[in-house]
Each structure stands twice: as structure tokens, then as C-alpha cells.
Design an enzyme around this catalytic site. Sequence first.
Site, PDB file in Angstrom:
ATOM      1  N   ARG A 265       0.813  -1.217   0.000  1.00 17.24           N
ATOM      2  CA  ARG A 265       0.000   0.000   0.000  1.00 17.24           C
ATOM      3  C   ARG A 265       0.851   1.273   0.000  1.00 17.24           C
ATOM      4  NH1 ARG A 265      -3.002  -1.054   4.417  1.00 17.24           N
ATOM      5  NH2 ARG A 265      -1.830   0.406   5.680  1.00 17.24           N
TER       6      ARG A 265
ATOM      7  N   TYR B 273     -14.607  22.016  -9.687  1.00 23.05           N
ATOM      8  CA  TYR B 273     -15.151  20.738 -10.191  1.00 23.05           C
ATOM      9  C   TYR B 273     -16.252  20.250  -9.233  1.00 23.05           C
ATOM     10  CZ  TYR B 273     -14.906  15.676 -11.181  1.00 23.05           C
ATOM     11  OH  TYR B 273     -15.193  14.363 -11.465  1.00 23.05           O
TER      12      TYR B 273
ATOM     13  N   ASP C 214      -5.963  23.067  -8.387  1.00 22.98           N
ATOM     14  CA  ASP C 214      -6.185  21.988  -9.355  1.00 22.98           C
ATOM     15  C   ASP C 214      -5.613  22.453 -10.689  1.00 22.98           C
ATOM     16  OD1 ASP C 214      -7.274  20.303 -11.349  1.00 22.98           O
ATOM     17  OD2 ASP C 214      -9.020  19.833 -10.108  1.00 22.98           O
TER      18      ASP C 214
ATOM     19  N   LYS D 207      -6.780  12.624 -16.795  1.00 21.60           N
ATOM     20  CA  LYS D 207      -7.049  13.397 -18.017  1.00 21.60           C
ATOM     21  C   LYS D 207      -5.847  13.312 -18.961  1.00 21.60           C
ATOM     22  CE  LYS D 207     -10.595  14.438 -15.550  1.00 21.60           C
ATOM     23  NZ  LYS D 207     -11.647  13.469 -15.528  1.00 21.60           N
TER      24      LYS D 207
HETATM   25  C1  LIG Z   1     -10.840  19.645 -13.022  1.00 25.73           C
HETATM   26  C2  LIG Z   1     -10.994  18.268 -12.466  1.00 25.73           C
HETATM   27  N1  LIG Z   1     -10.418  17.982 -11.300  1.00 25.73           N
HETATM   28  C3  LIG Z   1     -10.530  16.765 -10.747  1.00 25.73           C
HETATM   29  C4  LIG Z   1     -11.243  15.767 -11.374  1.00 25.73           C
HETATM   30  C5  LIG Z   1     -11.364  14.437 -10.718  1.00 25.73           C
HETATM   31  O1  LIG Z   1     -10.549  13.499 -11.344  1.00 25.73           O
HETATM   32  P1  LIG Z   1     -10.873  11.944 -11.321  1.00 25.73           P
HETATM   33  O2  LIG Z   1     -12.006  11.717 -12.270  1.00 25.73           O
HETATM   34  O3  LIG Z   1      -9.592  11.298 -11.726  1.00 25.73           O
HETATM   35  O4  LIG Z   1     -11.254  11.591  -9.909  1.00 25.73           O
HETATM   36  C6  LIG Z   1     -11.844  16.012 -12.603  1.00 25.73           C
HETATM   37  C7  LIG Z   1     -12.600  14.948 -13.298  1.00 25.73           C
HETATM   38  O5  LIG Z   1     -13.299  15.187 -14.260  1.00 25.73           O
HETATM   39  C8  LIG Z   1     -11.725  17.303 -13.170  1.00 25.73           C
HETATM   40  O6  LIG Z   1     -12.308  17.603 -14.335  1.00 25.73           O
END
Ligand SMILES: Cc1ncc(COP(=O)(O)O)c(C=O)c1O
Length: 393
Positions: free
Chosen positions: A59, A112, A184, A209
Site C-alpha cells: 500500500r 469541479y 487543481d 485526463k
Molecule cells: C478539473 C478536475 N479535477 C478533478 C477531477 C477528478 O478526477 P478523477 O475523475 O480522476 O477523480 C476532474 C474529473 O473530471 C476534473 O475535471
Amino acid sequence: MTDRPLKDETLLAHAGNKPQANFGIVNPPVYHASTILFPTVAALEDMIKDKIGNITYGRFGTPTTFALEAAVAPLEGADHAIAMPSGLAAVAGALLSFLRTGDHLLMTDSVYGPVRSLCDTTLKGLGIETTYYDPLIGAAIAELIRPATRVVYLESPGSLTFEVQDIRAIAAAARQAGCVAMMDNSWATPLFCKPLALGIDISIHAATKYIVGHSDAMMGLVLCREVHYRHLKTVMHGLGYCAAPDDCYLALRGLRTLSVRLARHQATGLLLARWLAERPEVARVLHPALPGDPGHALWQRDFGGSSGLFGLVLKPCPPAALAAMLDGMTLFGMGFSWGGYESLLLQTKPETMRSARGWTPEGPTLRLHAGLEDPGDLIADLEAGFARLRACA
Ligand SMILES: Cc1ncc(COP(=O)(O)O)c(C=O)c1O
């Protein structure tokens, strides 16, 4: 070699790579592990004295995890990267590392959606109060900082509405008040924005992404300086977060080609954005790299490029006309997770997720991801879509 710092493209090809540790094989193998064996009591005691960075239990990471982390960190000038099982896990783990009951969190209104849910449910339940702030607040964020404020969180540009935040001003106000600034950075990737150099403490990626880049694995990354690393790792360990080795391998493989993919996403995204801006059906395009965009000057100051994700607001049209357009697209898929090789087109509803700065679009808001297809083919698909929309309007 001179002491000249390596450019990002070179780091992408070499950082974190140790072929000689694996028979000269270029890519690190996928190490699956739960049990790690120790040859002696002394070796066991030596290794478990400090679990961070040591291979003591599956882990806590395997050489595959560490190879990904070592490859990503230098791209943003971070001392460390921590691999997480998803982007949302990276956000949640970072927030839970610094917030305690009674603390206050300043969260951008453009965040998000699932992060908003986390704040409004789990964090609220823990007695952590969230204030959503106008993403365009800039230095005036200082007026919202209270004695209990511990974290200021940014997402720039907002992944549905694409407002560009004044990262430097917000990070400076956070630092001045002794808060931790997190951002982010999934949209820009480590190639087009370096949050730590702009004053941010913790940079977060939904590596699902562009870094993974092939729409097939979930992955998150948290990047930080030495001062925050051990604390973050201790909390992530305590919460049981563990990025899967196969997914770390896929993320690392995706990372190696990020610069060439991103150049294409950027070029096609700009081409489509400019084309859409001229369409009679479109009220406005939300793309910070377009000179007319309200966030353009800040984007130019703080970003080295734009990825392939942007928004557009259509002129008012009946829902059936929009459905006719979107349902009939042949190349643009309708899906949430972006950053892969394929193009996407999706209706979004930011107006349902805002509280500090309303979102009052002229018509439906859409989000487009420019994939790696031929741009002419994509335009033909959009053109046919607009014809269907007009036929029903
Ligand atoms: C800007 C942004 N941050 C975080 C996330 C979360 O990522 P994950 O889908 O890998 O949990 C997303 C997912 O679409 C996103 O668009």
C-alpha cells in the site's frame, strides 16, 4: 552535460527512468505487491523505522509508483509527487491533510462539482466550513480570510466555465495569512502551468485526463515542496490511499508523450474555438487563449499554453434542437472525462453549481474537448451538428 536546466520535453523522456535497475529495460516494470519480505529482523526493523519512501508494504507504493512520482515532480519544480488512485482522491486527501474541525476553507465557486459535494457533505459533517468565493476575486480574497481559514483552493481555469484566476494574488494573500494554497492544475497539465512557482503550496492533478491521456485509467497526483511532503504522505497513508501499479504504469507511459499530444490538443482546440466564435449559433466561446477572452491577460501571464478543453455558450435554442445536434455527432462523444485522444462534446449546467458568482448563460453551455483527430473532420462533424440544430430550432 552543462548545468543548464533540462527542458520539459527532455524531462518527459528521461525523468524517473532507471533502466539499469531493470536489466536495461526502458520502461519500469509493473510491480504488483502486497507482501514485502525482509531477510532478517534487523532489516525489517531498519526498513519500518521510516515507511515513507521505503518498500515495506504494497500500500505504501512499489518501484512503479515511485517511478511515476519521480518523473512528474521535476516538471513543476516540486520536491515530491504523490500518486493517488484518482484525481478526486488527490483533492480529498490534500484537503483532509490540512483541515480540522473548526477550520474554514475558501473554495473557488468554479470548482469541479464533486469537490463541491465533498465540501458540502463530508467536510461539513466534520465541522469544516466552506465559503465559496468568486473565481475572479484576485487580491480581494484577503477580505474573506478569517483567523480560522486554513486552506485557499483554486482551480484555474474552472473546468466548466474557464474563468482564469489571479493565481499569484490569491496565493500571496493566502501565504500572508499563513494559509495553505492549493490548486487543481489538471487543465494546464505540468507543462503549461507551474503553480508552485506562482506561490501555490500544493498542486493537484486529475492525471486521469491528459497525463494518462488514453481514457483508460484513473490517477491523481499531489505535488508539493519538502516542507509539506511528510505530513501529506502520513495522512494519505493513514487514509489508506494507494494508486494501483498498473495505473501508475499507464500514467507514466502517457506522461512520456504528453508534450506532443498536448501540442496537438492545443492547436486543434484553438482552431475549433476560432471557428466556433464565428458561428451564428454560438453566443460566446470560453477559451482563455483567445485574445477577446476576459481571462486572456492573466492566462498569458501565468500559462505557457492551452490544452484542448474549452467551453461555449449557444444562443437560446429548444432542448430538442440541442439534443438533435448532440445525439447525432459521429466523432464527438458525449462523456465526462476529458484529456484522452478522442473529441468530446457535452452540455454542462454550471448555473446549478454556483453560489458566489452566478452563471447566466444566453443559452445552453457546452464543453468541448479537442482530441487528436483531423481538425477538418471535426469541423465537418460540428457543421452537420449545427445543421441538425437549425432544422429543429
Ligand atoms: C478539473 C478536475 N479535477 C478533478 C477531477 C477528478 O478526477 P478523477 O475523475 O480522476 O477523480 C476532474 C474529473 O473530471 C476534473 O475535471
